[in-house]
Design a protein around this motif. Structure first.
Motif, mmCIF file in Angstrom:
data_model
loop_
_atom_site.group_PDB
_atom_site.id
_atom_site.type_symbol
_atom_site.label_atom_id
_atom_site.label_comp_id
_atom_site.label_asym_id
_atom_site.label_seq_id
_atom_site.Cartn_x
_atom_site.Cartn_y
_atom_site.Cartn_z
ATOM 1 N N THR A 4 0.850 -1.193 0.000
ATOM 2 C CA THR A 4 0.000 0.000 0.000
ATOM 3 C C THR A 4 0.882 1.238 0.000
ATOM 4 N N ALA A 5 0.550 2.159 -0.917
ATOM 5 C CA ALA A 5 1.343 3.376 -1.055
ATOM 6 C C ALA A 5 0.482 4.606 -0.809
ATOM 7 N N PHE A 6 1.099 5.602 -0.180
ATOM 8 C CA PHE A 6 0.461 6.915 -0.054
ATOM 9 C C PHE A 6 1.376 7.919 -0.748
ATOM 10 N N VAL A 7 0.842 8.572 -1.774
ATOM 11 C CA VAL A 7 1.632 9.524 -2.556
ATOM 12 C C VAL A 7 1.076 10.923 -2.313
ATOM 13 N N ALA A 8 1.874 11.771 -1.659
ATOM 14 C CA ALA A 8 1.436 13.127 -1.346
ATOM 15 C C ALA A 8 1.863 14.072 -2.450
ATOM 16 N N GLY A 9 0.909 14.838 -2.996
ATOM 17 C CA GLY A 9 1.244 15.822 -4.023
ATOM 18 C C GLY A 9 0.833 15.395 -5.422
ATOM 19 N N VAL A 10 -0.404 14.886 -5.530
ATOM 20 C CA VAL A 10 -0.926 14.508 -6.850
ATOM 21 C C VAL A 10 -2.218 15.290 -7.086
ATOM 22 N N ALA A 11 -2.258 16.032 -8.199
ATOM 23 C CA ALA A 11 -3.479 16.792 -8.493
ATOM 24 C C ALA A 11 -3.798 16.827 -9.976
ATOM 25 N N ASP A 12 -2.947 16.256 -10.779
ATOM 26 C CA ASP A 12 -3.234 16.116 -12.216
ATOM 27 C C ASP A 12 -2.296 15.059 -12.782
ATOM 28 N N THR A 35 -3.967 15.154 -1.703
ATOM 29 C CA THR A 35 -4.093 16.263 -2.655
ATOM 30 C C THR A 35 -4.342 17.579 -1.924
ATOM 31 N N TRP A 36 -3.659 18.616 -2.364
ATOM 32 C CA TRP A 36 -3.757 19.956 -1.770
ATOM 33 C C TRP A 36 -5.195 20.479 -1.922
ATOM 34 N N PRO A 37 -5.855 20.868 -0.834
ATOM 35 C CA PRO A 37 -7.263 21.273 -0.911
ATOM 36 C C PRO A 37 -7.617 22.267 -2.026
ATOM 37 N N ILE A 42 -10.939 20.268 -8.545
ATOM 38 C CA ILE A 42 -10.711 20.134 -9.987
ATOM 39 C C ILE A 42 -10.109 18.764 -10.308
ATOM 40 N N PHE A 43 -9.299 18.226 -9.406
ATOM 41 C CA PHE A 43 -8.709 16.896 -9.615
ATOM 42 C C PHE A 43 -9.815 15.832 -9.603
ATOM 43 N N GLN A 44 -10.702 15.941 -8.620
ATOM 44 C CA GLN A 44 -11.798 14.957 -8.544
ATOM 45 C C GLN A 44 -12.694 15.051 -9.780
ATOM 46 N N LYS A 45 -12.944 16.287 -10.210
ATOM 47 C CA LYS A 45 -13.782 16.490 -11.391
ATOM 48 C C LYS A 45 -13.126 15.889 -12.633
ATOM 49 N N SER A 46 -11.827 16.137 -12.772
ATOM 50 C CA SER A 46 -11.113 15.612 -13.945
ATOM 51 C C SER A 46 -11.135 14.087 -13.949
ATOM 52 N N LEU A 60 -2.847 1.194 -17.556
ATOM 53 C CA LEU A 60 -1.674 0.452 -17.087
ATOM 54 C C LEU A 60 -1.188 -0.516 -18.176
ATOM 55 N N ASP A 61 -0.051 -1.122 -17.939
ATOM 56 C CA ASP A 61 0.556 -1.997 -18.944
ATOM 57 C C ASP A 61 -0.355 -3.153 -19.368
ATOM 58 N N ASP A 62 -1.172 -3.619 -18.425
ATOM 59 C CA ASP A 62 -2.042 -4.761 -18.772
ATOM 60 C C ASP A 62 -3.352 -4.305 -19.396
ATOM 61 N N GLY A 63 -3.459 -3.014 -19.711
ATOM 62 C CA GLY A 63 -4.658 -2.498 -20.375
ATOM 63 C C GLY A 63 -5.746 -2.051 -19.424
ATOM 64 N N SER A 64 -5.576 -2.346 -18.136
ATOM 65 C CA SER A 64 -6.593 -1.925 -17.166
ATOM 66 C C SER A 64 -6.387 -0.460 -16.795
ATOM 67 N N LYS A 65 -7.402 0.090 -16.113
ATOM 68 C CA LYS A 65 -7.330 1.497 -15.722
ATOM 69 C C LYS A 65 -6.777 1.591 -14.305
ATOM 70 N N MET A 66 -5.865 2.526 -14.072
ATOM 71 C CA MET A 66 -5.308 2.699 -12.731
ATOM 72 C C MET A 66 -6.430 3.063 -11.758
ATOM 73 N N VAL A 67 -6.386 2.421 -10.615
ATOM 74 C CA VAL A 67 -7.369 2.736 -9.579
ATOM 75 C C VAL A 67 -6.677 3.532 -8.482
ATOM 76 N N ILE A 68 -7.162 4.746 -8.235
ATOM 77 C CA ILE A 68 -6.700 5.475 -7.054
ATOM 78 C C ILE A 68 -7.744 5.170 -5.992
ATOM 79 N N GLU A 69 -7.339 4.363 -5.012
ATOM 80 C CA GLU A 69 -8.337 3.860 -4.056
ATOM 81 C C GLU A 69 -8.951 4.954 -3.207
ATOM 82 N N LYS A 70 -8.130 5.915 -2.848
ATOM 83 C CA LYS A 70 -8.680 6.989 -2.023
ATOM 84 C C LYS A 70 -7.857 8.258 -2.172
ATOM 85 N N ILE A 71 -8.565 9.375 -2.202
ATOM 86 C CA ILE A 71 -7.891 10.678 -2.258
ATOM 87 C C ILE A 71 -8.149 11.389 -0.936
ATOM 88 N N TYR A 72 -7.072 11.693 -0.230
ATOM 89 C CA TYR A 72 -7.189 12.415 1.042
ATOM 90 C C TYR A 72 -6.856 13.879 0.824
#
Ligand code: NAI
Length: 294
Positions: A4-12, A35-37, A42-46, A60-72
């Protein structure tokens, strides 16, 4: 796989954070982001509108769509709830959001996932970045350090307790910390120097305390949203000049893609790099090695 990974600083989808999410997702990790408030809506909308699907950014490489499980929601200049001033709480871009300080975010991630394995810091902010250091105010300098360097110290201190042993922390830095890059102002060069030094000290302290690794990638120039904001000259922007310079002068004369950094990040965060900690690793087509250009 299965981490499980948490990546801080993603908005586009244009920045390094996104590319790291994608590489980790390709490797089978569960992805959560902070994600920065001000840019959360706009990130959620996009995401909801499928904007990122069209550009194949999510595939993704296997043709599936990346799942971002949760945005904090996360504002990395606040360590605890008590640090958030009244005017921010009542600001319409923050109103109604649940705990966005670093401590509250760590608590929320713990409640949802228990422990995590990977923590990525892919954020920076320097309100006076367009000003030379000589013209930077004390407030601007400290704000750059707060958002861009102390934020890593705070993230490691609050997330350390919820990381599994053998886990790994990664941040992003820039060579302006050690060589003069004209135009990278506002104390951002100082902030990156602090970030790199802190990487070594945190590697020692968090290594002993939590048995986790702490590294940073010194990345070459990328036209992300943050970098595009650095300067606008009449002709080329700061980041365009940097990109062209590297392509013309780096040992590997090719474009640098965010995915190059994403893939290296994924390697560095994997058990294959389990004995590597405290390093600043250049991912810049070798530009750092040049002392004189031809
Ligand atoms: P980006 O715009 O994708 O990422 C920066 C993120 O930081 C944005 O999502 C922004 O919302 C977030 N942020 C700003 N202040 C924040 C705060 N107080 N709390 C939480 N989030 C906040 O741009 P990029 O360029 O991919 O930046 C990611 C990292 O890579 C940064 O550390 C940057 O300095 C570093 N980097 C970028 C290079 C480039 O040429 N783009 C070169 C070398 C390093």
């Amino acid at each position: 796989t299965g981490k499980t990974a948490f990546v801080a600083g993603v908005a586009d989808s244009t920045g390094y954070g996104w590319a790291i999410c994608k590489a980790l997702a390709n490797a089978g990790c569960k992805i959560t982001v902070g994600t920065w408030p001000p840019v959360l809506g706009i990130f959620q909308k996009s995401l909801a509108s499928g904007k990122f699907d069209e550009a194949a950014d999510m595939i993704l490489d296997d043709g599936s769509k990346m799942v971002i499980e949760k945005i904090y929601p996360l504002d990395a200049v606040f360590d605890t709830k008590a640090d958030v001033p009244e005017d921010v709480l009542s600001n319409k871009r923050y109103a109604g959001l649940d705990g966005f300080s670093i401590e509250e975010t760590a608590e929320a991630v713990k409640a949802d996932y228990g422990k995590i394995d990977i923590l990525v810091h892919s954020l920076a902010n320097g309100p006076e970045v367009q000003k030379p250091l000589l013209e930077t105010s004390r407030a601007g300098y400290l704000a750059a350090a707060s958002a861009s360097s102390y934020s890593l110290v705070s993230l490691v201190s609050k997330f350390g307790p919820i990381m599994n042993e053998g886990g790994s922390v990664l941040s992003l830095t820039y060579i302006a910390s050690e060589k003069v890059i004209p135009g990278y102002g506002g104390g951002m060069s100082s902030a990156k120097a602090a970030l790199e030094s802190d990487t070594r000290v945190l590697a020692w302290e968090a290594g002993r305390k939590y048995n986790i690794a702490v590294n940073t990638i010194s990345a070459g120039p990328l036209k992300s949203r943050a970098a595009s904001a650095i300067s606008k000259s009449d002709k080329k922007s700061f980041i365009e000049v940097g990109i062209d310079y590297c392509k013309a002068n780096a040992p590997l004369a090719k474009d640098l893609y965010s995915d190059d950094v994403g893939q290296t990040a994924c390697c560095l965060l994997s058990p294959l790099f389990g004995a590597v900690t405290g390093v600043t690793l250049y991912v810049d087509n070798g530009m750092h090695a040049m002392g004189m250009i031809q």
